[in-house]
Motif scaffolding. Sequence first.
Motif, mmCIF file in Angstrom:
data_model
loop_
_atom_site.group_PDB
_atom_site.id
_atom_site.type_symbol
_atom_site.label_atom_id
_atom_site.label_comp_id
_atom_site.label_asym_id
_atom_site.label_seq_id
_atom_site.Cartn_x
_atom_site.Cartn_y
_atom_site.Cartn_z
ATOM 1 N N ASP A 122 47.008 34.441 -28.298
ATOM 2 C CA ASP A 122 46.270 35.690 -28.189
ATOM 3 C C ASP A 122 45.171 35.805 -29.244
ATOM 4 N N ARG A 123 45.213 34.985 -30.251
ATOM 5 C CA ARG A 123 44.241 35.083 -31.341
ATOM 6 C C ARG A 123 42.964 34.291 -31.068
ATOM 7 N N TRP A 124 42.909 33.513 -30.015
ATOM 8 C CA TRP A 124 41.707 32.754 -29.699
ATOM 9 C C TRP A 124 40.570 33.697 -29.327
ATOM 10 N N LEU A 125 39.359 33.361 -29.779
ATOM 11 C CA LEU A 125 38.146 34.065 -29.372
ATOM 12 C C LEU A 125 37.318 33.073 -28.565
ATOM 13 N N THR A 138 34.371 25.895 -29.731
ATOM 14 C CA THR A 138 35.623 25.535 -29.052
ATOM 15 C C THR A 138 36.857 25.860 -29.886
ATOM 16 N N ASN A 139 36.676 26.300 -31.132
ATOM 17 C CA ASN A 139 37.816 26.413 -32.046
ATOM 18 C C ASN A 139 37.707 27.681 -32.896
ATOM 19 N N THR A 140 37.428 28.803 -32.246
ATOM 20 C CA THR A 140 37.271 30.067 -32.956
ATOM 21 C C THR A 140 38.485 30.952 -32.715
ATOM 22 N N ARG A 141 39.073 31.432 -33.788
ATOM 23 C CA ARG A 141 40.201 32.346 -33.655
ATOM 24 C C ARG A 141 40.249 33.321 -34.829
ATOM 25 N N ASP A 142 40.945 34.429 -34.584
ATOM 26 C CA ASP A 142 41.071 35.522 -35.538
ATOM 27 C C ASP A 142 42.321 35.292 -36.392
ATOM 28 N N LEU A 143 42.225 35.599 -37.675
ATOM 29 C CA LEU A 143 43.382 35.453 -38.556
ATOM 30 C C LEU A 143 44.274 36.693 -38.564
ATOM 31 N N GLY A 144 43.963 37.643 -37.703
ATOM 32 C CA GLY A 144 44.808 38.827 -37.602
ATOM 33 C C GLY A 144 46.058 38.577 -36.777
ATOM 34 N N GLY A 145 47.064 39.431 -36.986
ATOM 35 C CA GLY A 145 48.278 39.379 -36.193
ATOM 36 C C GLY A 145 49.349 38.440 -36.694
ATOM 37 N N LEU A 146 49.162 37.867 -37.885
ATOM 38 C CA LEU A 146 50.161 36.957 -38.426
ATOM 39 C C LEU A 146 51.155 37.722 -39.294
ATOM 40 N N PRO A 147 52.432 37.409 -39.177
ATOM 41 C CA PRO A 147 53.438 38.124 -39.970
ATOM 42 C C PRO A 147 53.384 37.726 -41.441
ATOM 43 N N THR A 148 53.796 38.645 -42.294
ATOM 44 C CA THR A 148 53.843 38.403 -43.732
ATOM 45 C C THR A 148 55.289 38.501 -44.223
ATOM 46 N N THR A 149 55.505 37.987 -45.411
ATOM 47 C CA THR A 149 56.875 37.907 -45.930
ATOM 48 C C THR A 149 57.492 39.276 -46.192
ATOM 49 N N ASP A 150 56.658 40.321 -46.323
ATOM 50 C CA ASP A 150 57.193 41.658 -46.585
ATOM 51 C C ASP A 150 57.299 42.511 -45.330
ATOM 52 N N GLY A 151 57.186 41.886 -44.167
ATOM 53 C CA GLY A 151 57.348 42.614 -42.917
ATOM 54 C C GLY A 151 56.072 43.168 -42.324
ATOM 55 N N ARG A 171 45.466 41.863 -40.530
ATOM 56 C CA ARG A 171 44.651 42.713 -39.674
ATOM 57 C C ARG A 171 43.643 41.884 -38.880
ATOM 58 N N PRO A 172 43.509 42.158 -37.587
ATOM 59 C CA PRO A 172 42.464 41.487 -36.804
ATOM 60 C C PRO A 172 41.083 42.021 -37.149
ATOM 61 N N GLY A 173 40.067 41.233 -36.837
ATOM 62 C CA GLY A 173 38.694 41.673 -37.028
ATOM 63 C C GLY A 173 38.201 41.621 -38.453
ATOM 64 N N ARG A 174 38.935 40.959 -39.328
ATOM 65 C CA ARG A 174 38.532 40.850 -40.730
ATOM 66 C C ARG A 174 37.991 39.446 -41.042
ATOM 67 N N VAL A 175 38.779 38.412 -40.723
ATOM 68 C CA VAL A 175 38.380 37.036 -41.005
ATOM 69 C C VAL A 175 38.640 36.183 -39.763
ATOM 70 N N LEU A 176 37.623 35.436 -39.360
ATOM 71 C CA LEU A 176 37.734 34.469 -38.277
ATOM 72 C C LEU A 176 37.604 33.069 -38.856
ATOM 73 N N VAL A 187 33.349 34.996 -40.964
ATOM 74 C CA VAL A 187 33.808 33.785 -40.290
ATOM 75 C C VAL A 187 33.673 32.618 -41.251
ATOM 76 N N VAL A 188 34.732 31.832 -41.370
ATOM 77 C CA VAL A 188 34.747 30.619 -42.179
ATOM 78 C C VAL A 188 34.632 29.443 -41.220
ATOM 79 N N HIS A 189 33.709 28.517 -41.498
ATOM 80 C CA HIS A 189 33.574 27.391 -40.594
ATOM 81 C C HIS A 189 33.103 26.144 -41.318
ATOM 82 N N CYS A 190 33.333 24.998 -40.663
ATOM 83 C CA CYS A 190 32.761 23.711 -41.083
ATOM 84 C C CYS A 190 32.245 23.044 -39.817
ATOM 85 N N ALA A 191 32.463 21.769 -39.629
ATOM 86 C CA ALA A 191 32.015 21.108 -38.399
ATOM 87 C C ALA A 191 33.021 21.326 -37.274
#
Length: 277
Positions: free
Chosen positions: A9-12, A18-31, A35-40, A169-173
């Motif tokens: 669901d995180r793919w954009l 071909t390889n763009t996705r959102d870093l939102g929606g990942l669980p953290t150790t404290d429950g 947040r989506p829409g912050r870093v891709l 957005v963070v990217h390389c090649a």
Amino acid sequence: MTSRSVQTDRWLTLEGTTNTRDLGGLPTTDGGTTRPGRVLRSDNLQTLSATDVHRLVQQVGLREVIDLRSIAEVLMEGRGPLRDLSEVTHRHFSLLPERGHHTDVFAAEEAELPEVPGGWLESLLPRQVGGADQGEPPAVRSYLGYLEHRPENVVGALRALAAADGASVVHCAAGKDRTGVIVAFSLAVAGVPHEEIVADYAMTAEVIDALVAKLAASSTYAEDMERRDVASHTPRAETMERVLALLDERYGGPVGWLTANGFGPGEQAALRARLRD
């Protein structure tokens, strides 16, 4: 580990990457969750379509590009479509040792005949290795090499992410190696557990065929794509697992490495807030 459906669901889906996705929606150790829409995270942005640009800037709210490519890559590829937008800030943090020096690589790219550093082909794609880790697999050595050779740019990229407004957005090649390391550190600061960092890293394997085909279509990367098969480009979970294990062993984790390299608690809190609050 997070289920495949949640990860997918995180793919954009964009026309020009071909390889763009959102870093939102990942669980953290404290429950909590990131947040989506912050870093891709993404592969090269040179071939974004007009529709892609509109979606990223107007819908996602993109305001910052963190470019991890080498100086040679930037100069060989030339201006991408986001470079024409005043509302999007571009920042450059190469993770490879550079031959030659440009104080402003984005200004240099606009020259009619830009000066490409000598020996650029040797460092076109990330294979620099850490000198003290000869017993590790090549990919692990490459990632440790970023930390050994360019720690100031690892920290610089994270500082830029922490201070940004809007989406970044963070990217390389390819968006898997250099991007993978910066993203791993970002997620660790946000409190994402190692197994989720590894799962995010390994997601690129789902699109590796399309990714290699895209790079092979670029004159900059075509020769390198022809030298190796798709399997050699495919990220493996055990690579990131090993890197994180070594950081745990040597520094108490990615956050410990950052603290030792000048990215202290205050800056860590700012980056965490960007990804969490």
